[in-house]
Design a protein around this motif. Structure first.
Motif, short mmCIF file in Angstrom:
data_model
loop_
_atom_site.label_atom_id
_atom_site.label_comp_id
_atom_site.label_asym_id
_atom_site.label_seq_id
_atom_site.Cartn_x
_atom_site.Cartn_y
_atom_site.Cartn_z
N PRO A 72 0.83 -1.21 0.00
CA PRO A 72 0.00 0.00 0.00
C PRO A 72 0.87 1.26 0.00
O PRO A 72 2.01 1.23 0.44
CB PRO A 72 -0.78 -0.13 1.31
CG PRO A 72 0.14 -0.89 2.21
CD PRO A 72 0.87 -1.87 1.33
N PHE A 73 0.32 2.34 -0.49
CA PHE A 73 1.07 3.59 -0.53
C PHE A 73 0.11 4.76 -0.26
O PHE A 73 -1.11 4.62 -0.34
CB PHE A 73 1.74 3.79 -1.89
CG PHE A 73 0.80 3.72 -3.06
CD1 PHE A 73 0.04 4.82 -3.45
CD2 PHE A 73 0.65 2.54 -3.80
CE1 PHE A 73 -0.84 4.75 -4.53
CE2 PHE A 73 -0.21 2.46 -4.88
CZ PHE A 73 -0.96 3.58 -5.24
N PHE A 74 0.68 5.90 0.09
CA PHE A 74 -0.11 7.11 0.27
C PHE A 74 -0.35 7.75 -1.10
O PHE A 74 0.58 7.85 -1.91
CB PHE A 74 0.61 8.10 1.19
CG PHE A 74 0.73 7.61 2.61
CD1 PHE A 74 -0.37 7.61 3.46
CD2 PHE A 74 1.95 7.17 3.11
CE1 PHE A 74 -0.27 7.17 4.77
CE2 PHE A 74 2.06 6.73 4.41
CZ PHE A 74 0.96 6.73 5.25
N ILE A 75 -1.55 8.21 -1.34
CA ILE A 75 -1.87 8.85 -2.62
C ILE A 75 -0.98 10.08 -2.83
O ILE A 75 -0.59 10.39 -3.95
CB ILE A 75 -3.35 9.24 -2.71
CG1 ILE A 75 -4.25 8.03 -2.42
CG2 ILE A 75 -3.67 9.81 -4.09
CD1 ILE A 75 -4.09 6.89 -3.39
N ASP A 76 -0.65 10.76 -1.73
CA ASP A 76 0.25 11.92 -1.82
C ASP A 76 1.58 11.53 -2.47
O ASP A 76 2.16 12.30 -3.24
CB ASP A 76 0.53 12.51 -0.44
CG ASP A 76 -0.69 13.21 0.14
OD1 ASP A 76 -1.62 13.50 -0.63
OD2 ASP A 76 -0.70 13.49 1.35
N GLU A 77 2.07 10.34 -2.13
CA GLU A 77 3.33 9.87 -2.69
C GLU A 77 3.21 9.69 -4.20
O GLU A 77 4.13 10.04 -4.95
CB GLU A 77 3.73 8.54 -2.03
CG GLU A 77 5.12 8.06 -2.41
CD GLU A 77 5.50 6.77 -1.72
OE1 GLU A 77 6.62 6.28 -1.97
OE2 GLU A 77 4.69 6.24 -0.93
N LEU A 78 2.09 9.16 -4.65
CA LEU A 78 1.86 9.00 -6.09
C LEU A 78 1.80 10.36 -6.78
O LEU A 78 2.38 10.56 -7.86
CB LEU A 78 0.56 8.22 -6.34
CG LEU A 78 0.15 8.04 -7.80
CD1 LEU A 78 1.21 7.27 -8.58
CD2 LEU A 78 -1.20 7.32 -7.90
N GLU A 79 1.12 11.32 -6.15
CA GLU A 79 1.01 12.66 -6.73
C GLU A 79 2.39 13.30 -6.89
O GLU A 79 2.69 13.94 -7.90
CB GLU A 79 0.14 13.54 -5.84
CG GLU A 79 -1.34 13.20 -5.91
CD GLU A 79 -2.17 14.12 -5.04
OE1 GLU A 79 -1.60 15.04 -4.42
OE2 GLU A 79 -3.40 13.94 -5.00
N ILE A 80 3.23 13.13 -5.89
CA ILE A 80 4.58 13.69 -5.94
C ILE A 80 5.37 13.09 -7.10
O ILE A 80 6.08 13.78 -7.83
CB ILE A 80 5.32 13.45 -4.60
CG1 ILE A 80 4.70 14.32 -3.51
CG2 ILE A 80 6.82 13.75 -4.74
CD1 ILE A 80 5.17 13.98 -2.10
N LYS A 81 5.24 11.77 -7.28
CA LYS A 81 5.96 11.10 -8.37
C LYS A 81 5.47 11.59 -9.73
O LYS A 81 6.27 11.81 -10.65
CB LYS A 81 5.80 9.58 -8.25
CG LYS A 81 6.56 8.97 -7.08
CD LYS A 81 6.43 7.47 -7.04
CE LYS A 81 7.16 6.87 -5.85
NZ LYS A 81 8.61 7.08 -5.90
N ILE A 82 4.16 11.78 -9.87
CA ILE A 82 3.61 12.29 -11.13
C ILE A 82 4.15 13.68 -11.41
O ILE A 82 4.60 13.99 -12.51
CB ILE A 82 2.07 12.31 -11.09
CG1 ILE A 82 1.52 10.88 -11.03
CG2 ILE A 82 1.50 13.04 -12.31
CD1 ILE A 82 0.02 10.81 -10.76
N GLU A 83 4.11 14.54 -10.40
CA GLU A 83 4.58 15.91 -10.57
C GLU A 83 6.07 15.95 -10.92
O GLU A 83 6.49 16.73 -11.77
CB GLU A 83 4.32 16.71 -9.30
CG GLU A 83 2.84 16.98 -9.07
CD GLU A 83 2.55 17.59 -7.72
OE1 GLU A 83 3.52 17.84 -6.95
OE2 GLU A 83 1.37 17.84 -7.41
#
Length: 214
Positions: free
Chosen positions: A101-112
């Motif tokens: 599992p991961f935090f959605i914030d972490e995914l957002e940071i990677k996309i940005e």
């Protein structure tokens, strides 16, 4: 920015899609590998792929993506901790691997980070900049609103500054997978050049264009 999301867990899929839409992204959410496979050429700026999904797995989709888009960011999201799978993902061209599992914030940071979305204001020089929020180019304090295609082209140029963009790359991104004639692309370039005034967009003969900026 247009994002393809492949995640077969419907609850997680909905959660990710909702968060990304709140960030202003256009999200095409799929729970089935075949559905995602058929949308690959629809002009996405980023792909988020689970591996173990019905019909066609994420690795096969990753391989196909790289046939069309050598540089578009691909993020793999998976519960797998098998080194062979992680290695295979990178071998076939994923840009990042996020373990569930991961935090959605972490995914957002990677996309940005991968899509180089850092600031709402992107400066070309001291008196000219692009405002992502308002989809406007500001030159000498005068605002010029861009059309949807002009904005998409501007975004593509700014994420690939000083890099040659082929006609095909522009077609896939700006027309979002639909066909565009060479004349349509040239017409759009002419309109954007007229807005920008300065000669930021340079022609690369028989290939495409390059955006030259500081």
């Amino acid at each position: 920015m247009k994002v393809l999301l492949l995640e077969d867990n419907k609850k997680l899929n909905q959660t990710i899609a909702k968060r990304l839409k709140l960030k202003g992204y256009q999200v095409e959410a799929c729970t089935d590998g075949l559905a995602a496979y058929e949308k690959i050429t629809d002009g996405f700026s980023c792909f988020i792929l689970d591996i173990n999904v019905p019909n066609i797995d994420g690795i096969k989709i990753l391989k196909k993506i790289r046939e069309y888009y050598p540089e578009v960011p691909v993020i793999i999201i998976s519960a797998s901790i098998e080194l062979d799978i992680i290695k295979e993902s990178y071998d076939f061209g994923c840009n990042d691997f996020l373990k569930k599992p991961f935090f959605i914030d972490e995914l957002e940071i990677k996309i940005e980070k991968l899509c180089k979305i850092q600031d709402e204001l992107i400066y070309f020089d001291e008196k000219c900049y692009f405002d992502y929020k308002s989809s406007s180019v500001i030159i000498d304090d005068k605002e010029h609103r861009l059309t949807k295609k002009e904005k998409l082209l501007m975004n593509l140029f700014l994420t690939k500054k000083n890099q040659v963009l082929s006609y095909e790359t522009i077609e896939n991104y700006v027309w979002e997978g639909s066909f565009a004639s060479l004349e349509s692309i040239r017409s759009l370039i002419r309109r954007l050049r007229k807005v920008l005034i300065h000669d930021y967009i340079q022609t690369v003969v028989d290939t495409g264009y390059i955006f030259k900026a500081t």
